[in-house]
Design a protein around this motif. Structure first.
Motif, PDB file in Angstrom:
ATOM      1  N   ARG A   1       0.814  -1.208   0.000  1.00 42.83           N
ATOM      2  CA  ARG A   1       0.000   0.000   0.000  1.00 42.83           C
ATOM      3  C   ARG A   1       0.852   1.263   0.000  1.00 42.83           C
ATOM      4  O   ARG A   1       0.313   2.375   0.097  1.00 42.83           O
ATOM      5  CB  ARG A   1      -0.928   0.003   1.221  1.00 42.83           C
ATOM      6  CG  ARG A   1      -1.903  -1.162   1.258  1.00 42.83           C
ATOM      7  CD  ARG A   1      -2.770  -1.091   2.498  1.00 42.83           C
ATOM      8  NE  ARG A   1      -3.648   0.078   2.444  1.00 42.83           N
ATOM      9  CZ  ARG A   1      -4.152   0.674   3.524  1.00 42.83           C
ATOM     10  NH1 ARG A   1      -3.824   0.237   4.732  1.00 42.83           N
ATOM     11  NH2 ARG A   1      -4.966   1.700   3.398  1.00 42.83           N
ATOM     12  N   ARG A   2       2.156   1.122  -0.101  1.00 44.83           N
ATOM     13  CA  ARG A   2       3.010   2.301  -0.063  1.00 44.83           C
ATOM     14  C   ARG A   2       2.678   3.236  -1.237  1.00 44.83           C
ATOM     15  O   ARG A   2       2.307   2.794  -2.321  1.00 44.83           O
ATOM     16  CB  ARG A   2       4.476   1.917  -0.087  1.00 44.83           C
ATOM     17  CG  ARG A   2       4.940   1.311  -1.393  1.00 44.83           C
ATOM     18  CD  ARG A   2       6.393   0.884  -1.316  1.00 44.83           C
ATOM     19  NE  ARG A   2       6.832   0.320  -2.559  1.00 44.83           N
ATOM     20  CZ  ARG A   2       6.714  -0.957  -2.879  1.00 44.83           C
ATOM     21  NH1 ARG A   2       6.159  -1.803  -2.040  1.00 44.83           N
ATOM     22  NH2 ARG A   2       7.144  -1.404  -4.039  1.00 44.83           N
ATOM     23  N   ILE A   3       2.827   4.509  -1.015  1.00 42.56           N
ATOM     24  CA  ILE A   3       2.469   5.517  -2.008  1.00 42.56           C
ATOM     25  C   ILE A   3       3.583   5.627  -3.047  1.00 42.56           C
ATOM     26  O   ILE A   3       4.747   5.798  -2.716  1.00 42.56           O
ATOM     27  CB  ILE A   3       2.214   6.867  -1.331  1.00 42.56           C
ATOM     28  CG1 ILE A   3       0.989   6.767  -0.416  1.00 42.56           C
ATOM     29  CG2 ILE A   3       2.007   7.965  -2.376  1.00 42.56           C
ATOM     30  CD1 ILE A   3       0.803   7.978   0.459  1.00 42.56           C
TER      31      ILE A   3
ATOM     32  N   THR B   1      -3.516  10.153  -4.510  1.00 40.79           N
ATOM     33  CA  THR B   1      -2.324   9.325  -4.353  1.00 40.79           C
ATOM     34  C   THR B   1      -2.570   7.948  -4.951  1.00 40.79           C
ATOM     35  O   THR B   1      -3.695   7.448  -4.949  1.00 40.79           O
ATOM     36  CB  THR B   1      -1.946   9.163  -2.865  1.00 40.79           C
ATOM     37  OG1 THR B   1      -3.021   8.504  -2.169  1.00 40.79           O
ATOM     38  CG2 THR B   1      -1.669  10.504  -2.222  1.00 40.79           C
ATOM     39  N   GLY B   2      -1.509   7.341  -5.454  1.00 40.82           N
ATOM     40  CA  GLY B   2      -1.571   5.987  -5.998  1.00 40.82           C
ATOM     41  C   GLY B   2      -0.572   5.097  -5.295  1.00 40.82           C
ATOM     42  O   GLY B   2       0.556   5.509  -5.023  1.00 40.82           O
ATOM     43  N   SER B   3      -0.981   3.861  -5.010  1.00 36.80           N
ATOM     44  CA  SER B   3      -0.158   2.945  -4.221  1.00 36.80           C
ATOM     45  C   SER B   3       0.315   1.760  -5.043  1.00 36.80           C
ATOM     46  O   SER B   3      -0.124   1.535  -6.172  1.00 36.80           O
ATOM     47  CB  SER B   3      -0.942   2.446  -2.999  1.00 36.80           C
ATOM     48  OG  SER B   3      -1.306   3.542  -2.177  1.00 36.80           O
TER      49      SER B   3
ATOM     50  N   VAL C   1       0.661   1.608  -9.202  1.00 42.57           N
ATOM     51  CA  VAL C   1       0.562   2.944  -9.791  1.00 42.57           C
ATOM     52  C   VAL C   1       1.964   3.541  -9.889  1.00 42.57           C
ATOM     53  O   VAL C   1       2.733   3.505  -8.935  1.00 42.57           O
ATOM     54  CB  VAL C   1      -0.336   3.853  -8.930  1.00 42.57           C
ATOM     55  CG1 VAL C   1      -0.358   5.268  -9.497  1.00 42.57           C
ATOM     56  CG2 VAL C   1      -1.753   3.288  -8.858  1.00 42.57           C
ATOM     57  N   GLN C   2       2.285   4.104 -11.049  1.00 40.54           N
ATOM     58  CA  GLN C   2       3.599   4.720 -11.249  1.00 40.54           C
ATOM     59  C   GLN C   2       3.530   6.238 -11.393  1.00 40.54           C
ATOM     60  O   GLN C   2       4.472   6.940 -11.042  1.00 40.54           O
ATOM     61  CB  GLN C   2       4.269   4.116 -12.488  1.00 40.54           C
ATOM     62  CG  GLN C   2       4.591   2.637 -12.360  1.00 40.54           C
ATOM     63  CD  GLN C   2       5.568   2.364 -11.241  1.00 40.54           C
ATOM     64  OE1 GLN C   2       6.752   2.681 -11.334  1.00 40.54           O
ATOM     65  NE2 GLN C   2       5.087   1.788 -10.148  1.00 40.54           N
TER      66      GLN C   2
ATOM     67  N   LEU D   1       4.684  -5.930  -6.408  1.00 40.89           N
ATOM     68  CA  LEU D   1       4.348  -4.661  -7.012  1.00 40.89           C
ATOM     69  C   LEU D   1       2.910  -4.633  -7.507  1.00 40.89           C
ATOM     70  O   LEU D   1       2.254  -3.610  -7.488  1.00 40.89           O
ATOM     71  CB  LEU D   1       5.302  -4.364  -8.188  1.00 40.89           C
ATOM     72  CG  LEU D   1       6.748  -4.105  -7.810  1.00 40.89           C
ATOM     73  CD1 LEU D   1       7.583  -3.962  -9.072  1.00 40.89           C
ATOM     74  CD2 LEU D   1       6.874  -2.850  -6.970  1.00 40.89           C
ATOM     75  N   ARG D   2       2.401  -5.769  -7.935  1.00 44.63           N
ATOM     76  CA  ARG D   2       1.059  -5.805  -8.471  1.00 44.63           C
ATOM     77  C   ARG D   2      -0.001  -5.910  -7.394  1.00 44.63           C
ATOM     78  O   ARG D   2      -1.130  -5.508  -7.568  1.00 44.63           O
ATOM     79  CB  ARG D   2       0.906  -6.995  -9.418  1.00 44.63           C
ATOM     80  CG  ARG D   2       1.729  -6.878 -10.684  1.00 44.63           C
ATOM     81  CD  ARG D   2       1.398  -8.015 -11.614  1.00 44.63           C
ATOM     82  NE  ARG D   2      -0.006  -8.009 -11.946  1.00 44.63           N
ATOM     83  CZ  ARG D   2      -0.545  -7.276 -12.904  1.00 44.63           C
ATOM     84  NH1 ARG D   2       0.199  -6.463 -13.592  1.00 44.63           N
ATOM     85  NH2 ARG D   2      -1.834  -7.322 -13.168  1.00 44.63           N
TER      86      ARG D   2
END
Length: 759
Positions: free
Chosen positions: A112-114, A127-129, A154-155, A432-433
């Motif tokens: 869940r890190r941003i 924000t995207g995680s 999210v990138q 990551l996914r």
């Protein structure tokens, strides 16, 4: 309008003059735009965090665990079962220890890190995680709502007008409105989308492989429907068909190195039309020590082994004679898959990605599992997966579960060092996914998928003597009636939707090494029943066998050869090979672009739509000359005269430096709210301008040189830019702002905390 005026240092969004920042540990930081002081830390759940030393997290790798793994113990007599259990624990413990080290080095494994954030036109922060979730926050750090429309990391996030553009790790783009509703999405690139920027009527995306593409800001919309319909009518002018043969081979090598004669027999090309060779090996390396080391290496993104390199080099030398070059490979523990292509066809192969899924010992060790390669051939998505499933006669359900685990959890990553192996493990890609039960597995999104390997399905309801009798008489049709794999596929419990070619070769397992012919089957006391453990299955684009190759059904394949290599005696398995005939329908992109240009320049509906996009909304501004008195607010009205179109506005300041040259940004004494926004048709927005109470030394200009309470004047120029929601083309309006007051109005004391939030 340059959106950089909305950001603080390093592109940090400003909300009410207060910049935001984030780090990749799932927290947001609120800073004062003038003093650079840290005001607030908020975690991913919107809770205020008072611990600013967030990088000093305790190591969860406990003292007890270290003692268990590394402390010497006295030897005791133990049973074989106890030894196996201890071996399992040791393997899992070693892999977990390395995983913890890798996680600590990356500041945590919280999916869940941003990863990205931006400010939208309505003043919200998005924000995207890493797990694909999007969150909406207000300017004070309150978390409002969360959305999950995609599971890839999210990138980057970009807002323009009424739309939020989101770029993902897997190359997808999604569009949302300001309420978080999904408007559309598509595959934009074959690698992560790193950045976005707007220019004219387009948004441009930069991908990890260096490619840049532009997308119309008005899409999806009516113009897309017109273009799609026109292009479909002209598809005969730009669609093409290609034909090629693909050789797919599988061999459980039993930790042995094959002789040159065995390899030549197995890899003998049945036709010069073979343009692609895909080979999968099982049990290249085994043993508890190797498996533990392999699991540890997977955790930190390393792969391969000495034996694996030997196999790749030897096979490469044989295929080099036929002008083949290796373009991709992946090894996990004993599993190895690699692909070679003829040099003259290499230009049509691209976007090669790999993946690995362990299935052994708690789904963590690679003694069982799968490795895969995904690539684009003539623009079509083709995937090959080399599997090794659970052994033993009775483990049918376990084998079915292995397949299901591989199919659902295999995720691909792009190589970072060229076309060969990768330095990013499949497990890392999974982190990551993230996980989401509602999403479709990646393996389902292919035009052709081929499963090969030692699936380990056996013959049931038959004795060793009965099976050997049928084998000796080459009655393979009768013997196939007892094949576990065929029975499980027929019942729909495994390999759903896949097919297998007709095979007439003898069972490929189990043989005594270095004994040729059918007399080489197991003659030991165990008398293992022969079985077709080694197989090749596939699914192309067809939903039925009568469908022909077309742009709607782009990959159609048939099998011209499915056989085993009885000459190879180096292992207790015989290698198998299958030759596929591929018909591929694809688009000639250069011709398609020409047709696209012709439609854009000649189609009346398209021209009318483009002309409509050029019209700018008319916005009236109530005044362009403002005088502020003391701290009394002044209201400026922006009115949208358009009856149909939304209007976007952005206000920035132009303040003179001491050198006389202007710089962008509001002066520290002036508060403007709101500075950005959207005006509905025939509606108005009120913008409030007010002097903020600050220290006297913060004055920018003065008209009096005395220090006895003389009048002090401050001036600023505001630029109001009005655009459509789908174009950067706009009109600029200039507003002059003056403020006059006496110096004694302001004390020489410092300003309070609330003053920090003034723009």
């Amino acid at each position: 309008m340059d959106r950089g005026s909305w950001t603080g240092g390093g592109g940090v969004p400003l909300v009410g003059g207060t910049p935001w920042a984030s780090v990749r540990v799932g927290r947001l930081f609120l800073w004062d735009s003038r003093t650079k002081g840290l005001l607030k830390v908020v975690n991913i759940d919107g809770q205020v965090d008072t611990r600013f030393d967030i990088l000093s997290a305790q190591d969860s790798y406990s003292y007890e665990t270290k003692q268990t793994l590394f402390s010497p113990r006295k030897e005791k007599a133990r049973s074989p079962v106890g030894f196996l259990q201890r071996s399992r624990n040791a393997l899992l413990g070693a892999a977990d220890a390395v995983r913890r080290v890798a996680v600590k080095a990356g500041f945590g494994d919280d999916t869940r890190r941003i990863e990205a954030f931006t400010m939208s036109t309505d003043g919200m922060i998005w924000t995207g995680s890493a797990n694909g979730s999007l969150a909406q926050w207000d300017g004070s750090g309150n978390r409002l709502q969360e959305f999950l429309h995609h599971s890839s990391s999210v990138q980057c996030i970009y807002n323009f007008g009424t739309r939020i553009w989101v770029g993902y790790m897997d190359g997808n783009i999604q569009l949302l409105d300001l309420e978080g509703n999904l408007l559309g999405g598509w595959i934009a690139h074959s690698s992560p989308i790193l950045s976005m920027a707007v220019g004219g009527s387009y948004i441009f995306t930069l991908a990890g492989h260096g490619g840049i593409r532009g997308w119309n800001l008005a899409s999806p919309g009516p113009l897309d429907n017109i273009l799609r319909s026109e292009l479909m009518e002209k598809d005969s002018s730009y669609k093409s068909f290609e034909y090629m043969k693909v050789l797919v081979g599988s061999w459980n090598v039993g930790q042995e190195k094959a002789s040159y004669e065995s390899l030549r027999a197995w890899l003998k090309l049945p036709s010069p039309e073979v343009g692609l060779v895909v080979l999968g090996l099982q049990e290249v390396d085994m043993g508890a020590g190797f498996l533990a080391m392999s699991a540890a290496k997977e955790t930190v993104g390393l792969e391969g082994s000495t034996n694996g390199e030997w196999w790749l080099d030897v096979i490469g030398q044989i295929l080099k004679v036929h002008s083949f070059v290796r373009v991709g490979s992946r090894q996990m523990a004993g599993l190895l898959i690699a692909v070679w292509v003829r040099i003259n066809l290499k230009q049509f192969i691209g976007d090669i990605e790999n993946a690995a899924v362990p299935c052994g010992l708690g789904r963590a060790i690679g003694n069982k599992g799968a490795v895969g390669l995904r690539m684009r051939i003539h623009g079509r998505n083709i995937c090959f997966v080399n599997c090794h499933f659970s052994a033993h006669m009775e483990a049918v359900s376990r084998r079915n579960e292995d397949f299901d685990h591989v199919f659902r959890s295999m995720t691909f990553s792009s190589p970072s060092n060229g076309l060969l192996t990768t330095s990013v493990s499949g497990s890392a890609a999974q982190l990551l996914r993230g996980t989401n039960g509602s999403r479709l597995p990646e393996l389902s999104d292919t035009d052709l998928i081929v499963f090969l390997g030692d699936f380990n399905y056996r013959l049931y309801n038959i004795s060793f003597d009965e099976a050997m009798g049928l084998v000796s008489r080459r009655c393979f049709d009768w013997l196939r009636e007892n094949d576990q794999l065929r029975a499980e596929m027929k019942s729909g419990r495994v390999f759903q939707g896949l097919r297998e070619g007709e095979f007439k070769f003898p069972p490929t397992y189990k043989f005594e090494k270095h004994i040729a012919g059918l007399s080489g089957y197991d003659n030991s006391e165990k008398r293992r029943i022969p079985a077709w453990c080694d197989r090749v299955l596939y699914r192309d684009s067809r939903t039925s066998s009568q469908i022909e190759c077309s742009l709607e059904c782009p990959v159609v394949c048939s099998i011209s050869l499915y056989d085993s290599c009885m000459e190879a005696t180096d292992s207790d398995h015989k290698p198998v090979k299958c030759v596929f005939n591929l018909d591929i329908a694809h688009v000639d992109k250069q011709t398609m672009r020409q047709k696209y240009g012709e439609i854009m320049g000649s189609n009346k509906e398209v021209l009318d739509s483009l002309q409509g996009l050029e019209a700018l909304p008319e916005v009236d501004i109530s005044t362009n000359d403002i005088i502020l008195q003391d701290q009394n607010p002044f209201v400026v009205k922006l009115h949208n005269r358009s009856t149909k179109e939304l209007a976007c506005f952005e206000i920035i300041g132009q303040t003179p430096k001491s050198s006389g040259t202007p710089f962008s940004g509001f002066p520290s004494w002036l508060k403007v709210s709101p500075a950005v926004g959207i005006i509905s048709p025939r509606q108005s927005v009120e913008v409030t301008l007010q002097h903020g109470q600050i220290r006297s030394q913060d004055y920018l200009t003065g008209t009096s040189g005395d220090s006895s309470g003389a009048a002090q004047e401050k001036v600023a120029t505001l630029l109001v830019t009005v655009t459509r929601v789908d174009s950067t083309a706009g009109r600029r309006h200039k507003i002059q702002v003056q403020h006059r007051c006496r110096r004694e109005t302001y004390s020489s004391r410092g300003y309070n905390l609330a003053d920090r939030f003034f723009a």
